[in-house]
Scaffold this active site. Structure first.
Site, short mmCIF file in Angstrom:
data_model
loop_
_atom_site.label_atom_id
_atom_site.label_comp_id
_atom_site.label_asym_id
_atom_site.label_seq_id
_atom_site.Cartn_x
_atom_site.Cartn_y
_atom_site.Cartn_z
N GLY A 1 0.83 -1.20 0.00
CA GLY A 1 0.00 0.00 0.00
C GLY A 1 0.87 1.25 0.00
N ARG B 1 7.34 1.87 0.83
CA ARG B 1 7.72 0.45 0.95
C ARG B 1 8.08 -0.10 -0.43
NH1 ARG B 1 3.13 -2.55 2.94
NH2 ARG B 1 3.19 -0.94 4.53
N ARG C 1 0.18 -8.79 -3.14
CA ARG C 1 0.14 -7.67 -2.20
C ARG C 1 1.05 -7.97 -1.02
NH1 ARG C 1 -1.53 -3.80 0.91
NH2 ARG C 1 -2.76 -4.21 2.77
N GLY D 1 1.39 -6.39 2.38
CA GLY D 1 0.76 -5.37 3.21
C GLY D 1 1.05 -5.52 4.69
N GLU E 1 -7.18 -5.68 7.26
CA GLU E 1 -6.46 -4.75 6.38
C GLU E 1 -7.50 -4.11 5.47
OE1 GLU E 1 -5.43 -5.81 2.63
OE2 GLU E 1 -7.41 -6.60 3.13
N ASP F 1 0.30 -4.29 13.91
CA ASP F 1 -0.25 -3.90 15.20
C ASP F 1 -1.28 -4.94 15.66
OD1 ASP F 1 -1.35 -1.93 12.92
OD2 ASP F 1 -2.99 -2.64 14.17
O1 LIG Z 1 0.58 -1.23 4.87
P1 LIG Z 1 -0.44 -1.28 3.76
O2 LIG Z 1 -0.02 -2.17 2.66
O3 LIG Z 1 -0.84 0.10 3.28
O4 LIG Z 1 -1.76 -1.96 4.40
C1 LIG Z 1 -2.47 -1.54 5.55
O5 LIG Z 1 -2.06 -0.29 6.07
C2 LIG Z 1 -3.00 0.75 5.71
C3 LIG Z 1 -3.61 1.33 6.95
O6 LIG Z 1 -2.65 1.87 7.78
C4 LIG Z 1 -4.04 0.09 4.81
O7 LIG Z 1 -3.67 0.26 3.47
C5 LIG Z 1 -3.95 -1.35 5.26
O8 LIG Z 1 -4.43 -2.31 4.36
O1 LIG Z 2 -5.85 -1.83 7.97
C1 LIG Z 2 -5.14 -2.04 8.95
C2 LIG Z 2 -3.75 -2.23 8.86
C3 LIG Z 2 -3.00 -2.43 9.98
N1 LIG Z 2 -3.63 -2.45 11.16
C4 LIG Z 2 -4.96 -2.27 11.27
O2 LIG Z 2 -5.51 -2.27 12.37
N2 LIG Z 2 -5.68 -2.07 10.18
#
Ligand SMILES: O=P(O)(O)O[C@H]1O[C@H](CO)[C@@H](O)[C@H]1O
Ligand SMILES: O=c1cc[nH]c(=O)[nH]1
Length: 235
Positions: free
Chosen positions: A20, A24, A87, A89, A179, A204
């Site tokens: 995302g 990164r 992906r 993420g 996510e 987290d």
């Molecule tokens: O770290 P990325 O890939 O962005 O993914 C997660 O982090 C973001 C939220 O902080 C949202 O895009 C979620 O899907």
């Molecule tokens: O979408 C997200 C990504 C990381 N942590 C979250 O709690 N939500």
């Protein structure tokens, strides 16, 4: 060039890693790819093509949420012919037995997205699924690396800050983590006949409140990135 991606024809590989966070993408390109060249920076959504172990491969940010990844995934598959999309993420863990920095593979992506609902209409609740070949290859790679990934159902939510969502019920029904993009990616990959997979590092924890720093979210999580790179280069 497509509306949101500045690459010319042939500048994007047929396989791509999709974080995302555009920074990164930059980190992955600069750390893991050989001869990486930036092909787009429209809206600061960075995209690079280089090689990994001699195989041509791209990496590009998607922004946050299903509306944003839908724009990039559509243009990548429809306009640039990308066939394999992985992906990479971050996610929030929803179960006590899952720990910070664990790696998760989304076999399925439950969602509250109206976008997915609107595609099918009526009474259909579509089940967005990972490509099985990519899923198997990624899991085997995680075992080979000595860090077996957790495989199962995740939830792709529309709202990062959501006071109304019933996380207890989702957990009771087997959801491991939250996510914001994978249900959209899986649905569009099905539409365009491409392979897609969602890999995550737990950044987290919804139950314990533990969290990685913003810097870690940009420039670490190498276990997941190794799994994704090794999966992407397989035929
Ligand atoms: O770290 P990325 O890939 O962005 O993914 C997660 O982090 C973001 C939220 O902080 C949202 O895009 C979620 O899907
Ligand atoms: O979408 C997200 C990504 C990381 N942590 C979250 O709690 N939500």
């Amino acid at each position: 060039m497509s509306l949101h991606i500045a690459a010319r024809d042939g500048e994007i590989a047929d396989r791509i890693l999709l974080p995302g966070d555009p920074l990164r993408a930059k980190y992955i390109a600069e750390t893991f790819l050989d001869d990486a060249v930036c092909y787009t920076d429209i809206r600061n959504i960075l995209g690079y093509t280089g090689t990994y172990k001699g195989v041509r491969l791209s990496v590009q940010g998607t922004g946050m949420g299903i509306p944003s990844i839908s724009i990039y995934a559509t243009e990548l598959m429809r306009d640039y012919g990308v066939k394999k999309l992985i992906r990479v993420g971050t996610c929030g863990a929803m179960r006590k037995d899952i720990r910070l920095r664990d790696v998760i593979i989304a076999q399925g992506a439950t969602t509250d997205s109206s976008i997915i609902r609107n595609i099918f209409g009526g009474s259909i609740n579509y089940a967005p699924l990972a490509d099985f070949t990519l899923l198997r290859q990624a899991y085997e790679q995680s075992v080979k690396q000595g860090i077996p990934a957790r495989v199962g159902n995740i939830v792709s939510v529309d709202r990062f800050y959501d006071d109304e969502i019933d996380n207890d019920k989702l957990t009771q029904y087997g959801i491991m983590a939250v996510e914001m993009e994978t249900a959209g990616l899986y649905t569009l990959a099905a539409k365009y006949g491409a392979q897609a997979l969602g890999l995550f590092t737990v950044s987290d924890h919804l139950l314990t409140g533990e969290a990685c720093t913003p810097e870690e979210r940009q420039t670490s999580f190498d276990d997941m990135i190794h799994i994704a790179l090794e999966t992407a280069i397989q035929e």
